[in-house]
Structures are given as structure tokens and as C-alpha cells.
Design an enzyme around this catalytic site. Structure first.
Site, short mmCIF file in Angstrom:
data_model
loop_
_atom_site.label_atom_id
_atom_site.label_comp_id
_atom_site.label_asym_id
_atom_site.label_seq_id
_atom_site.Cartn_x
_atom_site.Cartn_y
_atom_site.Cartn_z
N ASP A 177 22.51 -16.04 30.47
CA ASP A 177 22.99 -15.20 29.37
C ASP A 177 22.33 -13.82 29.51
OD1 ASP A 177 24.65 -17.09 27.99
OD2 ASP A 177 22.82 -18.16 27.53
N MET B 108 20.04 -24.01 21.21
CA MET B 108 20.95 -24.54 20.18
C MET B 108 21.24 -26.01 20.47
SD MET B 108 23.43 -21.52 18.95
CE MET B 108 24.63 -21.62 20.24
N LEU C 80 25.37 -23.89 35.16
CA LEU C 80 25.36 -24.89 34.09
C LEU C 80 25.50 -24.21 32.74
CD1 LEU C 80 22.71 -27.51 35.18
CD2 LEU C 80 25.09 -27.28 35.84
N HIS D 189 18.34 -25.95 30.67
CA HIS D 189 17.27 -25.96 29.65
C HIS D 189 16.03 -26.67 30.19
CE1 HIS D 189 21.00 -25.66 27.14
NE2 HIS D 189 20.29 -24.70 26.58
N VAL E 136 20.51 -22.08 36.57
CA VAL E 136 20.59 -23.33 37.34
C VAL E 136 22.07 -23.62 37.59
CG1 VAL E 136 20.07 -25.81 37.31
CG2 VAL E 136 18.46 -24.19 36.30
#
Ligand code: PAF
Length: 300
Positions: free
Chosen positions: A166, A34, A200, A41, A192
């Protein structure tokens, strides 16, 4: 080749085919996001680039997975910085569609339902969230199918990358892909953390310095259980819970040890007898105004 931005499904498909052809590629990786990207990421992108000839990232703030319009509005939109991060990691293509492109007829009538797995833990405090997330992931997995055929005439391999941070979303995506036979391999990528242990998250930017310090108790409590599991000792969940409750700025929502696939709590006896096997310690708490989640795989 510099990274390229496309905004329509048709461009995504033709660019994917062009890139696979130009690189004589036989595999494509997809990284659904998102935006508001951070080093977590970047780790997804690095893993995907190492494993695939062509890598596509998607950036779409999906209205279906937000219960609250205010949350949706205040979700950070940082396209330029996101493109720079993905470019530095070697991602080939970014698909950043508008809401109209993704949902041309308005809200979709037919959706993916996450069932009982989507109703517990995070789902209990965010009703409908996982139905919305799975619906858009299903669409993105279809839209991100490698265009064309590999140079040897075979179907290109297709992999999609999701963060272990998640954990419930990851369990649900795996389940959807298995239950509905999506032709994609789901690749989990480890969480991470910053040097002091904080996982994070795009939400960390909303923490004040004092709240950020307080939030460290989440990873400390998880480490306690990890140490117990690694030493084959009974899991002392109560002490870990007490540690979290000792931090006045932290309001604990849940903390438990569950099966990594079903997210059902492990039998109480893992708290009394030496821990053997696999489990997942999961935690969610509000720190000031920010809801944070974290988890630790336990393998003994
Ligand atoms: O994890 C996220 O960023 C989102 O839930 C996802 C998978 C991109 C779907 O919108």
C-alpha cells in the site's frame, strides 16, 4: 507467553506496561491491521518481532475509510485465524476494539486530512479513503504508545510497521508522522508475493481462478519496468501498459512511474533516456469485480 487479546484502550496500555516490565523490554512494535490476515501480515509481524521486545498488533475494520457500506459489511472478519497467525509469529498482544471503543462519540468531528497527496491515484477513485485511514492510524499510533518506562528508566523505542504494497498509504503515514511529530519510527516492509508473482492482498480471495490468472499481468508488467531500470535503460512504460491492456479481463485504472515520497509522476524523459535514481512504478486495475493495486520500487 501465549498471545493475549484486549479490546479496550485502558487494557492495551496496562498490558503493554506489564509486558515491557516482565520482559525488561526497551522497545515496542505496533502493527496496525484490519484483520483477514495473510502471509504479507505475517512478514510484518516477523519483522516487528525481530526488532522489538514487545509487539502489539491491532485488528480494527475502520468504518471511516470505507466509502461504501456494502464494502464495509463484506470485509472479512476472521479473528480466530488472525490470532493464530499472529501467535505463530510471536506477537505478544492483540488490540481488537469495537467501533464504540474507537469512536465513543460516534463519527469524530476532528480528523486528519491527507491533503493533495491523498487525492491522487487511489484517492481519486476512493474519495475520503485516506483521510479515514490516516485518522485511525493517528489514533492507533497514540493508543499503541509503549506503556510505562523501560527497565533502565528511558522511554522505550516505538516502531510501527506498514506494508510497501500500500505504497500511497505508506507515503501518507510517513508524511503525517513527519509533519505532526509523532514519536514513532515508521518501518516499511516489502510486499509478499505468491510464487507466480501475485501480490498478496485480502481481496485476492474474491478472485475466481480465471480472474486470478488474469491478474498476474499486473506483476508481469511491473517486472518489465524493473528489468529496464536495473539495466539502466529508458523505461518503456507504453509496452508495459500494452501488456496489461492485452488481457481482456483486466480494466486498467492507472500505471505510472512516480517519485516514492511525493507520488508525483517522474519527468517524461525517464522514458527516453537511461533510467537513473529512484522511482516507484504503480499500477491499479479492476480484475472482474476486484480492484487490485501493486507497485515496484525502481532503483538504479
Ligand atoms: O492497511 C490497512 O490495513 C489499514 O488501512 C490500516 C493501516 C490498518 C488502517 O485502518
Amino acid at each position: 507467553m501465549p498471545i493475549k487479546l484486549v479490546t479496550t484502550a485502558a487494557e492495551l496500555r496496562s498490558e503493554s506496561a506489564r509486558l515491557l516490565g516482565a520482559k525488561r523490554g526497551s522497545s515496542q512494535g505496533l502493527i496496525p491491521t484490519m484483520g483477514a490476515l495473510h502471509s504479507g501480515h505475517a512478514a510484518l509481524a516477523r519483522t516487528a518481532v525481530a526488532q522489538n521486545d514487545v509487539v502489539v498488533a491491532t485488528i480494527f475494520v475502520n468504518p471511516l475509510q470505507f466509502g461504501d457500506a456494502v464494502d464495509l459489511d463484506r470485509y472479512p472478519r476472521t479473528l480466530e485465524a488472525d490470532m493464530a497467525l499472529l501467535d505463530a509469529e510471536g506477537v505478544d498482544l492483540v488490540f481488537a476494539p469495537s467501533v464504540d471503543e474507537m469512536y465513543p462519540g460516534g463519527q469524530p468531528l476532528v480528523r486528519v486530512t491527507s491533503g493533495s497527496l491523498g487525492e491522487k491515484w487511489e484517492g481519486a477513485s476512493r474519495p475520503g479513503h485516506f483521510d479515514g485511514a490516516l485518522t485511525v492510524v493517528a489514533k492507533l499510533l497514540h493508543l499503541g504508545l509503549p506503556g510505562g518506562v523501560a527497565f533502565d528508566g528511558s522511554t522505550p523505542a516505538y516502531r510501527a510497521y506498514f506494508g510497501q504494497k500500500d505504497a500511497q498509504q505508506l507515503a501518507l503515514v510517513k508524511r503525517m508522522v513527519a509533519d505532526l511529530n509523532f514519536p514513532v519510527e515508521v518501518v516499511p516492509v516489502p510486499t509478499v508475493r505468491s510464487e507466480d508473482g501475485l501480490a498478496l492482498s485480502s481481496r485476492n480471495r474474491f478472485l475466481s481462478d480465471v480472474e486470478r490468472d488474469a491478474a498476474l499481468v499486473l506483476s508481469r508488467a511491473l517486472r518489465l519496468l524493473e528489468a529496464r531500470a536495473n539495466a539502466h535503460e529508458p523505461l518503456d512504460v507504453e509496452s508495459a501498459v500494452e501488456l496489461v491492456r492485452s488481457q481482456p479481463l483486466v480494466e486498467l485504472d492507472y500505471f505510472d512511474v512516480v517519485d516514492p515520497l511525493t507520488l508525483e509522476p517522474l519527468a517524461e524523459n525517464c522514458r527516453e533516456t537511461p533510467f537513473r535514481g529512484e522511482g516507484l512504478a504503480i499500477i491499479a486495475a479492476k480484475v472482474g469485480p476486484v480492484r487490485l493495486i501493486d507497485n515496484a520500487p525502481l532503483d538504479s
